[in-house]
Write an enzyme that holds these catalytic residues in place. Sequence first.
Site, short mmCIF file in Angstrom:
data_model
loop_
_atom_site.label_atom_id
_atom_site.label_comp_id
_atom_site.label_asym_id
_atom_site.label_seq_id
_atom_site.Cartn_x
_atom_site.Cartn_y
_atom_site.Cartn_z
N LYS A 51 -12.88 14.72 -23.72
CA LYS A 51 -12.18 13.63 -23.04
C LYS A 51 -12.97 12.33 -23.16
O LYS A 51 -14.20 12.34 -23.15
CB LYS A 51 -11.96 14.02 -21.57
CG LYS A 51 -11.07 13.06 -20.79
CD LYS A 51 -10.91 13.56 -19.36
CE LYS A 51 -10.06 12.63 -18.52
NZ LYS A 51 -9.97 13.09 -17.12
N SER B 136 -5.41 13.23 -15.42
CA SER B 136 -5.68 12.23 -16.43
C SER B 136 -6.14 12.81 -17.78
O SER B 136 -6.21 12.09 -18.76
CB SER B 136 -6.75 11.25 -15.93
OG SER B 136 -7.97 11.92 -15.66
N SER C 9 -7.32 16.35 -12.46
CA SER C 9 -7.17 15.84 -13.82
C SER C 9 -7.34 16.87 -14.92
O SER C 9 -6.99 16.60 -16.07
CB SER C 9 -8.14 14.69 -14.06
OG SER C 9 -7.75 13.56 -13.32
#
Length: 608
Positions: free
Chosen positions: A205, A281, A305
């Site tokens: 990420k 996210s 997330s």
Amino acid sequence: MGKKQVMLPASEVDLTAVKYIPEKIQAPHLTGVWFKFFLKLVEAPGIGSLIMNHLKNENKFDEKLRYTVIPETPMFKPEFPPQEPELAVVGLEEDGKPEERVELALKHLPEYDPASNWSGDSTASFRYWKIRDYAYAYRSKFTTPSMVAERFISAIEEFHNKKPPSPLLISFDPDEVRKQAAASTQRFEQGNPLSILDGIFMAIKDDIDCYPHPSKGATTWMHEVREVKKDAVSVSRLRSCGAILVGKANMHELGMGTTGNNANYGTTRNPHDPDRYTGGSSSGPAAIVASGLCSAALGTDGGGSIRIPSSLCGVVGLKSTYGRTDMEGSLCGAGTVEIIGPIAATVEDTILVYAAILGSSPANRISLRPTLPCVPDFSSQESSQSLESPRLGKYTEWFNDVFSVDISDKCENVLSRLSENHGCKTVEIVIPELHEMRTAHLVSIGSECLCSMNPDCEDGKGPRLTYDTRTNLALFRSFTAADYVAAQRLRRRIMYFHMEIFKKVDVIVTPTTGMTAPRIPPSALNVGETDLQVSGNLMRFIITANLLGLPAVSVPVGYDKQGLPIGIQLIGRPWCEASILRLAAAIEETCAEPKKKPVQFYDILKGN
């Protein structure tokens, strides 16, 4: 009568008098030109404060924080009482080599024969290749990491050429991938792979450092003010196991959203329905795993997330206990609610990646006193017996508070099957003050995020953020120091309630999200959107694990009537990752529906 209210001490609350009140978030859904206009207002001096105060009053924000006497002392980061040791587990040395931890976890996985699946019936129901399948194919010389790398690169370039843009990766260097794959291929040719993770493709990420890529947090400017000089601790542990780190995965800007919308680089699409969000996210990590391009990815989880996009994309996502993994080298490393964790296609692959990355920071070892990290020992006789003992806590009214009954029905079916197949007992529980918990989490994560962002915002970078990030920051600026302290008092209170619940149950079970993947409004692609009702539905069951630092895992269990994935969430006692992973494996093996092949799927192992 004045506005002042006084809470009883947590230990004196009468749980029989607790009534579940469904949450109704009062806030406008805005996108396009109206969103731009709204942002201008909330950022304007004077009127902006009035709008934020109105929104907070509508949602009883001040009532919970400013007008209420909270008798507990603040808990500024999770504090855990001592826990009973877990049964049928394998302890992993935090100070040992990551590849040795991975090999030990591998030894205690269930028996599995990759050869039968490699040559098996291709018309059988869809399944993801496991890490063990890749390792078998490499060892047997059916393919090489370099051959797989070429398939991976062509698939990623196909994604990059889509209109409108919907990238999985926002920092990607094909030559860097080829270089890693060639080194892995050579190790297999010489008969000395570093671990079972050697040659396994993984994405990182964009808020976790992975040298030589920049860490932008999916902004357009973060790399200008923060240079990446080395891997994050968790990434370096994967690299030492031979994993091929393919680049930086797309995300909701700075992790400040639950949908995965990103107007800077393009919004990652859900592999099961490209007109829908992945959830956020960690949008890119979940989508790249669900589409078959990576066996696993690293995400961060400060408000669901990892678990939200894992649920919406039909993969497995683990949020470990706060402090279990070292956050050094991540953009959110200074908070009290976040962790770095794995997203993978299967529970066993989640276990292998978790074994590689675990290990607390030196500071957290002193303050949190973590127990020895463990993974399930599936090879022992004790293992199957230990599945018969878990008591599963279910707060029925909360469990059923979902956007579609498909979700609660599928999750209820899983509980029935766990009872039939494994003798698990479901125990009715009551969790007080869920709305207060949501408020305490919002103030905690919001204040900590603002503290990190303020220097750059004051330095003129604020206007370069997306509209939804700026709207969130405007809300966070309205929080006071007193609000933050009140939120930490609530944290201690809510921790007490949960530790009492864990005296009666071993795991708390909920749906992962209150809705399946929402549609992407076309007008949201260019400027983003704010939709707090959708955020509320996606985060309904998520916050406990973040505010209290508890371990939680999302496991896919089936699909709604539109064919969209549904996940079930298991929340465990502090430091008891092995217990929830064992239960997750049982759900995956005997309770979940057969998997459906995503609309966007690539078989990069066989190249079919």
